[in-house]
Motif scaffolding. Structure first.
Motif, PDB file in Angstrom:
ATOM      1  N   GLY A 201       1.554   3.683  -2.922  1.00  8.97           N
ATOM      2  CA  GLY A 201       1.073   5.296  -2.542  1.00  8.97           C
ATOM      3  C   GLY A 201       2.374   6.386  -2.898  1.00  8.97           C
ATOM      4  O   GLY A 201       2.004   6.913  -3.482  1.00  8.97           O
TER       5      GLY A 201
ATOM      6  N   LEU B 230      -9.981   4.028  -4.659  1.00  8.85           N
ATOM      7  CA  LEU B 230      -9.493   4.861  -5.437  1.00  8.85           C
ATOM      8  C   LEU B 230      -8.132   5.850  -4.013  1.00  8.85           C
ATOM      9  O   LEU B 230      -6.778   5.913  -4.264  1.00  8.85           O
ATOM     10  N   LEU B 231      -8.805   5.915  -2.710  1.00  8.28           N
ATOM     11  CA  LEU B 231      -7.431   5.951  -1.457  1.00  8.28           C
ATOM     12  C   LEU B 231      -6.884   5.092  -1.615  1.00  8.28           C
ATOM     13  O   LEU B 231      -6.051   5.049  -1.208  1.00  8.28           O
ATOM     14  N   ARG B 232      -6.958   3.889  -1.647  1.00  6.75           N
ATOM     15  CA  ARG B 232      -5.791   3.157  -1.696  1.00  6.75           C
ATOM     16  C   ARG B 232      -4.981   2.876  -2.567  1.00  6.75           C
ATOM     17  O   ARG B 232      -3.860   2.641  -2.133  1.00  6.75           O
ATOM     18  N   THR B 233      -5.457   3.189  -4.366  1.00  7.33           N
ATOM     19  CA  THR B 233      -4.421   3.313  -4.263  1.00  7.33           C
ATOM     20  C   THR B 233      -3.581   4.378  -4.262  1.00  7.33           C
ATOM     21  O   THR B 233      -2.338   4.632  -4.545  1.00  7.33           O
ATOM     22  N   TYR B 234      -3.719   5.231  -3.363  1.00 14.05           N
ATOM     23  CA  TYR B 234      -2.937   6.427  -2.998  1.00 14.05           C
ATOM     24  C   TYR B 234      -2.015   6.059  -2.140  1.00 14.05           C
ATOM     25  O   TYR B 234      -1.508   6.894  -1.964  1.00 14.05           O
ATOM     26  N   GLY B 235      -2.324   5.690  -1.522  1.00 12.24           N
ATOM     27  CA  GLY B 235      -1.462   4.555  -0.708  1.00 12.24           C
ATOM     28  C   GLY B 235      -1.937   4.328   0.794  1.00 12.24           C
ATOM     29  O   GLY B 235      -1.487   4.343   2.022  1.00 12.24           O
ATOM     30  N   ALA B 236      -3.592   4.326   0.794  1.00  8.62           N
ATOM     31  CA  ALA B 236      -4.444   4.835   1.978  1.00  8.62           C
ATOM     32  C   ALA B 236      -4.308   3.064   2.503  1.00  8.62           C
ATOM     33  O   ALA B 236      -4.448   2.522   1.313  1.00  8.62           O
ATOM     34  N   SER B 237      -4.085   2.871   3.757  1.00  9.24           N
ATOM     35  CA  SER B 237      -4.333   1.657   4.785  1.00  9.24           C
ATOM     36  C   SER B 237      -5.858   1.014   4.996  1.00  9.24           C
ATOM     37  O   SER B 237      -6.618   2.337   4.814  1.00  9.24           O
ATOM     38  N   ASN B 238      -5.744  -0.232   4.611  1.00  6.96           N
ATOM     39  CA  ASN B 238      -7.674  -0.978   5.390  1.00  6.96           C
ATOM     40  C   ASN B 238      -8.106   0.466   6.797  1.00  6.96           C
ATOM     41  O   ASN B 238      -8.687   0.068   6.558  1.00  6.96           O
TER      42      ASN B 238
ATOM     43  N   ARG C   9      -4.024  13.597  -1.910  1.00  5.06           N
ATOM     44  CA  ARG C   9      -3.685  12.074  -2.097  1.00  5.06           C
ATOM     45  C   ARG C   9      -1.688  12.454  -1.704  1.00  5.06           C
ATOM     46  O   ARG C   9      -1.174  11.069  -1.305  1.00  5.06           O
TER      47      ARG C   9
ATOM     48  N   ASP D  66       0.572  -0.806   0.200  1.00  2.00           N
ATOM     49  CA  ASP D  66      -0.004   0.275  -0.011  1.00  2.00           C
ATOM     50  C   ASP D  66       1.008   1.271  -0.259  1.00  2.00           C
ATOM     51  O   ASP D  66       0.251   2.541  -0.348  1.00  2.00           O
TER      52      ASP D  66
ATOM     53  N   GLN E  45      -6.732   2.584   7.480  1.00  2.00           N
ATOM     54  CA  GLN E  45      -7.329   4.223   7.306  1.00  2.00           C
ATOM     55  C   GLN E  45      -8.708   4.429   6.424  1.00  2.00           C
ATOM     56  O   GLN E  45      -9.125   5.728   7.309  1.00  2.00           O
TER      57      GLN E  45
END
Lengths: 209, 414
Positions: free
Chosen positions: A79, B317-325, A104, A75, B327
């Protein structure tokens, strides 16, 4: 650098696994992946971004074997090092343009100075709608915001899934030029997956699935 | 940018759901807190005002009425008993202390209690300023009265007959204020304390006045005699007793009830009964509050669940931004917590306002504050309950996040 080896993937309901050709990109190299619908273009893109795990094979981005990372690390890696552009440009609807960009950056734990953000918005012609809500943007503005969201954190790989298929020739050209330019500026690999042959002229390397 | 902000924007984007969630949660919180507060206040008033009083002796009549009148100073007394009988009773070796109280008058609705100095000790009441009563027709004031009526030491007033604030009949004797008591949060704050003689004085003069009118000629010669006779026939309202041993409470009341024309009541027992009667009402209210809490929990659950399922693409989309579950779950949880925060602030405000209004009407009727300030402990307890309900809703709602397949969501939304 981006490299894949012997990638295969199989959805549970599928009988036969999808096989993907090996990819080997050196610094500053971009790649066009062409293919008709249903050959697994999006699957490959999701594998490259770590959204799916391959059944066999390896993926290295900047030397990191991403398919061996834990979910949490993956993740975080995604990101920071990957920027995704979707066919229908998506942004978080409850946030405005600048809030989307800062969300973002927040989730990818990257800090970018405000000048760089303003520069980016300038280049993408979004300077004047900085504080607009998402539903106030035109189709073209949305597409450009999607690009901004994919590059604002300066990733190593920009993955675009059919970024031009819903655009007319003129907008198709604008979007591709912007993508190539942004990739060059941030020293990222640009990988575009599409069935749209209009984007061919923008790439030296291309593979067909 | 942070998660709180994203949650807040989510809430703003669905104002009606948010409002409904806040309203139902506020309603249940207010009810729960209000009921709890009333319960605690009633119990506090009863326990506190009881002090060490084990036994109340008064004229025969309703036991509860006697207790309400003599201990909580709420109701009218059942009648009078002879002071002589009370004195005899007080000499019983099983009695540790006996405090006589005598009623009859009020000043602007506040009761004037004729008693002995031991009365103050029952409530651990001390002087804030001035001195204790030395002479007849001197009074010390409970703290609330001094504040409310803006009375000071040295001020004088005329008492009115009975307990009604606007009684027309006024006595001619003037009371002088010599002391003001410290606040105790007990019933004594709302009493005007004087000695027994003052109360008798006001009323014997009345008798004398009547005598004078009827037997004008004889009255002068017989004045001394009359006083003597008056003392013997003096009456008090009730006697508050503290016993030496608990076993005395078994034998004494029976003895008094059967052998005298007075009744002896265990106030603790009577108040406990009263508590049970009012408890039925409180319990019904509590159940309504619990029910609303459940409804509120369901509302919050639906609101959050709807957000997660309808905006799964945003979350992916937030997950693709790097957000974890974790979060993403936080985004949902913070939404619930923001709703709770608003509901709690609103609830505490409403409860305070509601109780203030209730307290206002009660004071007018009884000149008696039944309610205390909201107890920190009560708020915490109710808050815990509400939090559990909200957390449960959140837990149920975030389940789809755990099962979420980002790849599928992202490719299907095209």
């Amino acid at each position: 650098m981006l490299r894949t080896e012997n990638l295969t993937f199989k959805y549970t309901q599928q009988l036969e696994a999808l096989r993907f050709p090996d990819i080997n990109l050196k610094t500053h190299e971009n790649l066009l992946i062409l293919g008709e619908s249903g050959v697994g273009k999006t699957t490959l893109l999701h594998l490259l971004s770590g959204l799916l795990k391959p059944v066999t094979g390896k993926i290295f981005i900047q030397g990191v074997p991403i398919n061996t990372l834990t979910q949490r690390k993956l993740d975080a890696f995604r990101g920071q090092e990957v920027g995704l552009v979707f066919q229908k440009s998506y942004a978080i609807k409850t946030l405005n343009v600048i809030e989307n960009l800062s969300a973002r950056l927040f989730f990818s734990k990257t800090t970018v100075n405000i000048e760089d953000i303003n520069n980016l918005l300038n280049q993408l012609g979004l300077k004047d709608c900085k504080n607009n809500n998402i539903n106030e943007l035109s189709e073209g503005q949305l597409q450009r915001l999607a690009i901004a969201l994919a590059v604002v954190h300066k990733p190593k790989v920009i993955l675009a899934d059919e970024p031009t298929s819903s655009l007319d020739d003129n907008n198709c050209k604008i979007v591709m030029e912007l993508l190539v330019k942004q990739a060059k500026q941030t020293h990222a690999h640009l990988i575009v997956i599409t069935h749209d042959h209009r984007v061919k002229p923008f790439f030296k390397n291309a593979i067909t699935l | 940018m942070n998660i709180w902000k994203i949650s807040l924007q989510n809430l703003k984007s669905k104002p009606l759901y948010t409002l409904l969630s806040i309203l139902t949660l506020t309603l249940s919180f207010t009810l729960l807190l209000g009921v709890q507060q009333l319960k605690t206040s009633f119990k506090y008033q009863m326990d506190n005002n009881l002090g060490e009083i084990d036994l109340v002796v008064g004229a025969k009549g309703s036991p509860l009425q006697l207790v309400l009148a003599s201990v909580l100073h709420l109701d009218s007394p059942t009648g009078n008993i002879r002071y002589e009988d009370a004195l005899k009773l007080a000499k019983n070796p099983l009695i540790k202390s006996a405090v006589p109280i005598s009623y009859g008058d009020n000043y602007k609705g506040f009761r004037i209690v004729g008693t002995t100095k031991a009365f103050l000790a029952l409530y651990n009441s001390e002087l804030q300023e001035g001195r204790h009563i030395k002479n007849t027709m001197e009074v010390v004031l409970g703290n609330s009265i001094a504040k409310r009526l803006d009375l000071n030491i040295g001020d004088t007033f005329l008492s009115s007959h009975g307990f009604m604030e606007h009684a027309i009949e006024t006595h001619n004797e003037t009371f002088t204020i010599v002391g003001i008591l410290k606040p105790t949060q007990k019933v004594i704050d709302r009493l005007i304390v004087t000695n027994l003689e003052s109360v008798w004085n006001v009323h014997t003069h009345e008798v004398e006045l009547e005598n004078e009118l009827h037997h004008h000629e004889e009255s002068i010669d017989k004045e001394h005699d009359h006083d003597q006779k008056g003392y013997n026939s003096k009456e008090i309202t009730s006697l508050l007793l503290t016993s030496r041993k608990p076993s005395a409470l078994l034998t004494l009341p029976r003895k008094i009830n059967t052998q005298t024309n007075m009744q002896a009541i265990l106030p603790k027992f009577e108040l406990e009964k009263l508590n049970q009667y009012t408890g039925v009402g409180f319990n019904t209210l509590s159940w309504i509050a619990y029910f609303i809490l459940v409804v509120s929990g369901i509302t919050i659950f639906i609101s959050l669940y709807k957000m997660i399922t309808e905006r799964s693409f945003d979350l992916a989309l937030l997950r693709t931004y790097g957000a974890s579950n974790v979060q993403l779950i936080k985004i949902v949880a913070y939404e619930g917590l923001i709703i709770t925060l608003f509901a709690v602030i609103l609830g505490i405000t409403l409860t305070n306002l509601g109780l203030y209004y209730l307290l206002g009407t009660l004071e007018q009727n009884y000149q008696y504050a039944v309610l205390n300030h909201l107890a920190y402990k009560d708020i915490l307890l109710t808050l815990k309950l509400v939090l559990i309900a909200v957390l449960l809703s959140i837990l149920l709602a975030v389940y789809p996040i755990l099962k979420m397949n980002i790849s599928t969501i992202l490719s299907h939304e095209k």
